[in-house]
Design a protein around this motif. Structure first.
Motif, PDB file in Angstrom:
ATOM      1  N   ASP A 123      43.286  28.646  34.388  1.00  0.00           N
ATOM      2  CA  ASP A 123      42.618  27.368  34.146  1.00  0.00           C
ATOM      3  C   ASP A 123      42.059  26.829  35.450  1.00  0.00           C
ATOM      4  O   ASP A 123      42.529  27.176  36.538  1.00  0.00           O
ATOM      5  N   VAL A 124      41.062  25.979  35.335  1.00  0.00           N
ATOM      6  CA  VAL A 124      40.533  25.265  36.497  1.00  0.00           C
ATOM      7  C   VAL A 124      40.688  23.777  36.224  1.00  0.00           C
ATOM      8  O   VAL A 124      40.167  23.251  35.238  1.00  0.00           O
ATOM      9  N   ASP A 125      41.434  23.099  37.095  1.00  0.00           N
ATOM     10  CA  ASP A 125      41.685  21.668  36.951  1.00  0.00           C
ATOM     11  C   ASP A 125      41.052  20.920  38.120  1.00  0.00           C
ATOM     12  O   ASP A 125      41.172  21.338  39.280  1.00  0.00           O
ATOM     13  N   LEU A 126      40.403  19.808  37.792  1.00  0.00           N
ATOM     14  CA  LEU A 126      39.862  18.933  38.815  1.00  0.00           C
ATOM     15  C   LEU A 126      40.531  17.575  38.709  1.00  0.00           C
ATOM     16  O   LEU A 126      40.800  17.088  37.602  1.00  0.00           O
ATOM     17  N   ALA A 127      40.794  16.968  39.853  1.00  0.00           N
ATOM     18  CA  ALA A 127      41.297  15.592  39.905  1.00  0.00           C
ATOM     19  C   ALA A 127      40.266  14.761  40.650  1.00  0.00           C
ATOM     20  O   ALA A 127      39.742  15.188  41.683  1.00  0.00           O
ATOM     21  N   THR A 128      39.971  13.599  40.135  1.00  0.00           N
ATOM     22  CA  THR A 128      38.869  12.809  40.689  1.00  0.00           C
ATOM     23  C   THR A 128      39.166  11.311  40.629  1.00  0.00           C
ATOM     24  O   THR A 128      40.007  10.854  39.842  1.00  0.00           O
TER      25      THR A 128
ATOM     26  N   ILE B 200      36.495  23.324  31.722  1.00  0.00           N
ATOM     27  CA  ILE B 200      37.155  22.795  32.913  1.00  0.00           C
ATOM     28  C   ILE B 200      37.849  21.489  32.550  1.00  0.00           C
ATOM     29  O   ILE B 200      37.279  20.647  31.856  1.00  0.00           O
ATOM     30  N   GLU B 201      39.078  21.330  33.002  1.00  0.00           N
ATOM     31  CA  GLU B 201      39.816  20.090  32.756  1.00  0.00           C
ATOM     32  C   GLU B 201      39.650  19.151  33.944  1.00  0.00           C
ATOM     33  O   GLU B 201      39.921  19.524  35.086  1.00  0.00           O
ATOM     34  N   ILE B 202      39.179  17.944  33.661  1.00  0.00           N
ATOM     35  CA  ILE B 202      39.014  16.935  34.711  1.00  0.00           C
ATOM     36  C   ILE B 202      39.872  15.723  34.355  1.00  0.00           C
ATOM     37  O   ILE B 202      39.809  15.220  33.225  1.00  0.00           O
ATOM     38  N   ALA B 203      40.653  15.277  35.306  1.00  0.00           N
ATOM     39  CA  ALA B 203      41.518  14.114  35.078  1.00  0.00           C
ATOM     40  C   ALA B 203      41.349  13.107  36.208  1.00  0.00           C
ATOM     41  O   ALA B 203      41.099  13.475  37.359  1.00  0.00           O
ATOM     42  N   THR B 204      41.486  11.838  35.868  1.00  0.00           N
ATOM     43  CA  THR B 204      41.460  10.782  36.874  1.00  0.00           C
ATOM     44  C   THR B 204      42.751  10.825  37.680  1.00  0.00           C
ATOM     45  O   THR B 204      43.837  11.003  37.119  1.00  0.00           O
ATOM     46  N   LEU B 205      42.643  10.712  38.983  1.00  0.00           N
ATOM     47  CA  LEU B 205      43.824  10.689  39.851  1.00  0.00           C
ATOM     48  C   LEU B 205      44.784   9.591  39.383  1.00  0.00           C
ATOM     49  O   LEU B 205      44.375   8.444  39.170  1.00  0.00           O
TER      50      LEU B 205
END
Length: 361
Positions: A30-35, A68-73
């Motif tokens: 998986d590819v996870d982003l935190a933003t 791609i999974e993107i989640a708020t910090l």
């Protein structure tokens, strides 16, 4: 994608398993982003983005056939409730990292500056091949008991040991698994069974008494039973996956739960039930009981039931079963289960030979 967020004025980091696996030189699942972007910001930036629920709110963004999974910090005070109702609040990378499960999953890579930040000694633990919780494991496991199951899966997938303090904590808190929703439990156990390390994962679930709320009969069938069927089935699944053969969760569960089904099927036949009615009733009873604690999805339960139903036809032999058995929608999976039963010497050798001869024609 991270750069798109950064160009829009938000901070963005690749984190979680993607960074861990990159550093270990293994393919990332998986590819996870935190933003710092909020859920609304992310959806506005990426056409086709879909918001997903769960313990923490994330956004799924399709790109090149991958999501791609993107989640708020997460801010320091975040929990499942506050994230659900305050998705507009963003925290810092340090605050977000403090709430992750293991040190090796709390590495943050900024592709814009090509900088890796390690907040909790994850790099050292990667080097030492140790799986260590962030903070006190007792607190981590009480907050989310699912982390105990994830520890088992990660340890086997990566070939890591679990830190001794975490092992002791798992043994103390294994009963907390019963507090996790059956749906989350099903998803995690399915991952373990199709990870290529099913045999090791299931044995460790039993050793740490994590199986009791998931698969109550597992210890009896895997560690305490004189029968080799469950161990043989799990190892066969792992071997097949190692060869690149895809294994469905339905088949793996059908094989794992087969000893329970067989006990119930045999008991009903001894009480005068016919072969097929007894199997249908046993399948219903076993699936219903198991779904209550493991939340087996309806579609998967239907497939398991169908795979089991083929065993009644195999039991009466190829001549009586009829040629159209090949047309059964789960025939291949059913025959694979039958072959496992033959390998475990559960099937009369003459019946096994008859089916082998029929399949060679």
């Amino acid at each position: 994608m991270a750069r798109t967020l950064q160009h829009a004025g938000f901070s963005a980091y690749v984190t979680g398993g993607a960074v861990r696996d990159m550093l270990l030189s293994i393919p990332a699942h998986d590819v996870d982003l935190a933003t710092s972007a909020t859920t609304a910001d992310i959806i506005a930036l990426f056409p086709g983005a879909v918001e997903a629920g769960g313990r923490f709110r994330i956004v799924l963004v399709p790109i090149d056939g991958q999501r791609i999974e993107i989640a708020t910090l997460r801010p320091a005070s975040a929990d499942s409730a506050s994230r659900q109702h305050c998705p507009h609040i963003a925290g810092s990378p340090a605050e977000d990292a403090a709430q992750r499960d293991f040190t090796i999953n709390a590495l943050y890579y900024d592709p814009g500056q090509e900088r890796l930040t390690d907040f909790h000694g994850g790099m050292a633990d990667l080097q030492d091949k140790v799986l260590r919780t962030i903070g006190n494991p007792d607190e981590r496991f009480r907050d989310d008991p699912m982390i105990m199951l994830r520890a088992i899966r990660f340890a086997h997938r990566l070939g890591f040991s679990i830190a001794s303090e975490a092992v002791a904590s798992i043994d103390r808190h294994a009963a907390l698994i019963a507090k996790v929703s059956p749906e989350r439990l099903f998803a995690e156990v399915a991952r373990q069974l199709t990870s290529g390390q099913a045999a090791g994962c299931m044995r460790d679930l039993c050793r740490h008494r994590l199986h009791a709320a998931l698969l109550p009969e597992l210890r009896k069938d895997l560690l305490d039973s004189q029968s080799s069927f469950t161990g043989l089935a799990l190892q066969s699944v792992d071997d097949s996956l190692a060869r690149g053969t895809r294994m469905s969760a339905s088949f793996v569960f059908a094989a794992l739960l087969w000893p329970q089904l067989k006990r119930a099927w045999d008991a009903l036949q001894k009480n005068g039930w016919g072969v097929m009615p007894a199997l249908e009733r046993a399948a219903h009873d076993v699936c219903s009981a198991q779904s209550a604690c493991l939340g087996i999805r309806e579609r998967v339960a239907g497939d398991i039931h169908a795979i089991w139903s083929t065993q009644a036809y195999f039991a009466i032999g190829p001549h009586r079963a009829g040629a159209d058995l090949d047309q059964h929608p789960r025939f291949r999976a059913g025959y694979n289960l039958f072959q496992l039963r033959c390998a475990a010497q559960e099937v009369d050798p003459e019946l096994a030979n008859a089916w082998s001869a029929q399949r060679r024609r």
